[in-house]
Motif scaffolding. Structure first.
Motif, mmCIF file in Angstrom:
data_model
loop_
_atom_site.group_PDB
_atom_site.id
_atom_site.type_symbol
_atom_site.label_atom_id
_atom_site.label_comp_id
_atom_site.label_asym_id
_atom_site.label_seq_id
_atom_site.Cartn_x
_atom_site.Cartn_y
_atom_site.Cartn_z
ATOM 1 N N VAL A 42 -0.647 6.077 -6.700
ATOM 2 C CA VAL A 42 -1.915 6.725 -7.042
ATOM 3 C C VAL A 42 -3.034 6.505 -6.028
ATOM 4 N N GLY A 43 -2.770 5.765 -4.951
ATOM 5 C CA GLY A 43 -3.835 5.505 -3.970
ATOM 6 C C GLY A 43 -4.854 4.511 -4.482
ATOM 7 N N LEU A 81 -7.281 -3.786 -0.120
ATOM 8 C CA LEU A 81 -8.037 -3.933 -1.363
ATOM 9 C C LEU A 81 -7.339 -3.193 -2.497
ATOM 10 N N VAL A 82 -7.706 -3.549 -3.731
ATOM 11 C CA VAL A 82 -7.195 -2.867 -4.913
ATOM 12 C C VAL A 82 -8.381 -2.252 -5.666
ATOM 13 N N ASP A 83 -8.276 -0.964 -5.960
ATOM 14 C CA ASP A 83 -9.301 -0.277 -6.737
ATOM 15 C C ASP A 83 -9.003 -0.506 -8.216
ATOM 16 N N ARG A 84 -9.781 -1.381 -8.844
ATOM 17 C CA ARG A 84 -9.480 -1.760 -10.231
ATOM 18 C C ARG A 84 -9.615 -0.593 -11.198
ATOM 19 N N GLN A 85 -10.496 0.364 -10.877
ATOM 20 C CA GLN A 85 -10.674 1.501 -11.788
ATOM 21 C C GLN A 85 -9.546 2.510 -11.648
ATOM 22 N N TRP A 86 -8.874 2.487 -10.514
ATOM 23 C CA TRP A 86 -7.893 3.529 -10.226
ATOM 24 C C TRP A 86 -6.456 3.047 -10.423
ATOM 25 N N VAL A 105 0.841 -1.206 0.000
ATOM 26 C CA VAL A 105 0.000 0.000 0.000
ATOM 27 C C VAL A 105 0.873 1.252 0.000
ATOM 28 N N GLN A 106 1.956 1.162 0.769
ATOM 29 C CA GLN A 106 2.838 2.315 0.888
ATOM 30 C C GLN A 106 3.449 2.730 -0.447
ATOM 31 N N TYR A 125 -5.264 0.108 -0.840
ATOM 32 C CA TYR A 125 -5.459 0.750 0.453
ATOM 33 C C TYR A 125 -5.913 -0.279 1.456
ATOM 34 N N GLN A 126 -5.866 0.118 2.721
ATOM 35 C CA GLN A 126 -6.342 -0.774 3.770
ATOM 36 C C GLN A 126 -7.631 -0.225 4.355
ATOM 37 N N THR A 127 -8.618 -1.106 4.487
ATOM 38 C CA THR A 127 -9.886 -0.679 5.060
ATOM 39 C C THR A 127 -9.776 -0.672 6.584
#
Lengths: 158, 260
Positions: free
Chosen positions: B147-148, B159-164, B142-143, B151-153
């Motif tokens: 592009v963010g 998790l990985v943001d597939r769109q981002w 995550v670190q 992230y950790q919930t």
């Protein structure tokens, strides 16, 4: 001061304004620091919901039990009671609406996942009754002689 | 003309004055203190019992289908490793296709289609070790994300943001456990997320449901009554690669020094 000194400054300001405008358009409005702080929390919170919305495909033996209580009771009271239906019958998504959705695996390779004899001292595998597939009735499906829902019984039709 | 004494006094005053607001904000943010005091919700952790695992690979099959990882592509969110320690002191490790189809032979897969036969009498000990994302408390993956997109919930799942995700691959390089890979269809970073869609509905993960031997369990570390939490707190458990400082949250029972 002369204008040629100021001109580059205006160019720089215009570029900065452009970057901010682009950022406003491109970055999602909810993007920000989440609960895990600056180092681990930067994200788009709506993505958490997207992951929660992923379709569940394996609906668990409890779901199968609703209609197939007889089958459920038979396997659960047998030495195979620790195995869940969907391991061999495939994921229950789309069943019973589309009966063909279930893809039952009757192959020898499915059974030898556990019943290939591996003499591994230190793992639970050692305690499972195993065979050498090359010698134990090669070519025949295991279900010809063994009833998978209760291995104490014989044959595919009990 | 300013005297040396007054210059020193004033500069110290300014430096100190500048530092106070920052430190004050950091020390007395009541919101943050409150949030840390009573953390609600879950902190998901995993418990793997390597003594129970028999290497059937049903967990890998279940995971791949549940999470739509292309079945024949040689990538997987979870996998099972086989460790065979022979009497000559060598350790043989393999995981053909991540053990998607279990282990089909007694021979060790040494890659490029070659197999190394091992006689039963030569085996000192042998066992299976399931691997999955450790959902670290200090996730290096995550670190490094520029592009963010990862992230950790609040409940500890990464998790990985597939769109981002821009597909730069830094996180894949950054993970010391090698759990990340490129998704062959979406072309973004992909990883185990403890079946986030299942655990948030109160279900078990797909690999746990597939495991017939109870080798895999999930628990909530913030609940002291949770049976998994009790085992982690009171019994002998270990984690992978502790020396990296990632604080992994997948705990193992029955660890052996050969496990990497």
């Amino acid at each position: 001061m002369k204008s040629h000194v100021w001109r580059p400054l205006f160019v720089v300001l215009a570029i900065v304004a452009l970057v901010f405008a682009a950022r406003k358009v491109l970055v999602p409005s909810d993007f920000g620091v989440g609960e895990r702080g600056y180092m681990y929390g930067w994200h788009r919170p709506s993505n958490e919901q997207q992951w929660k919305d992923v379709k569940v495909k394996y609906r668990t033996a409890q779901h199968c039990k609703e209609c197939h209580k007889d089958k459920y009771d038979e396997i659960k009271s047998s030495p195979h009671g620790n195995i869940n239906c969907e391991n061999c019958h495939g994921p229950g998504l789309g069943h019973p609406e589309d009966p063909k959705a279930l893809d039952i695996d009757r192959s020898r390779e499915l059974c030898t996942r556990c019943h290939l004899k591996l003499k591994y001292h230190g793992s639970g595998r050692e305690k499972i009754r195993g065979i050498d597939p090359a010698r134990h009735n090669p070519g025949l499906e295991c279900v010809t002689c063994h009833w998978p829902h209760d291995p104490r019984k014989e044959g595919h039709n009990k | 003309m300013i005297s040396r004494r007054s210059f020193c006094k004033k500069s110290l005053l300014i430096a100190g004055g500048l530092a106070i607001p920052f430190s004050a904000l950091e020390l007395f943010d009541p919101k943050r203190l409150l949030a840390e005091k009573d953390q609600k919700g879950a902190r998901w952790v995993f418990l793997v019992d390597t003594e129970k695992c028999v290497g059937c690979g049903f967990c890998v099959q279940g995971c791949k289908i549940e999470n739509e990882i292309p079945y024949d592509a040689n990538v997987t969110r979870t996998w099972v490793e086989r460790y065979v320690v022979t009497k000559d002191g060598k350790t043989h490790i393999d995981s053909p296709k991540g053990a998607r189809d279990g282990f089909k032979t007694t021979e060790i897969d040494i890659g490029e289609g070659k197999f190394e036969p091992i006689r039963d009498d030569d085996i000192e000990k042998a066992f299976f070790v399931p691997k999955l994302c450790n959902q670290c408390d200090n996730p290096p993956c995550v670190q490094v994300c520029p592009v963010g997109a990862t992230y950790q919930t609040a409940d500890g799942v990464v998790l990985v943001d597939r769109q981002w995700c821009i597909g730069c691959g830094y996180c894949i390089m950054g993970c010391p456990y090698g759990v990340r890979f490129f998704h062959p269809v979406h072309h973004v970073a992909e990883k185990c997320n403890f079946c986030y869609h299942r655990i948030t509905k109160g279900m078990q993960t797909a690999c746990i449901d597939a495991c017939a031997f109870g080798a895999r369990r999930i628990g909530n570390l913030r609940d002291p009554e949770d049976p998994v939490t009790k085992i982690i707190m009171t019994e002998r458990v270990n984690v992978l690669k502790e020396e990296y400082g990632t604080k992994p949250q997948v705990f193992y029972v029955g660890f052996s020094k050969e496990v990497k």
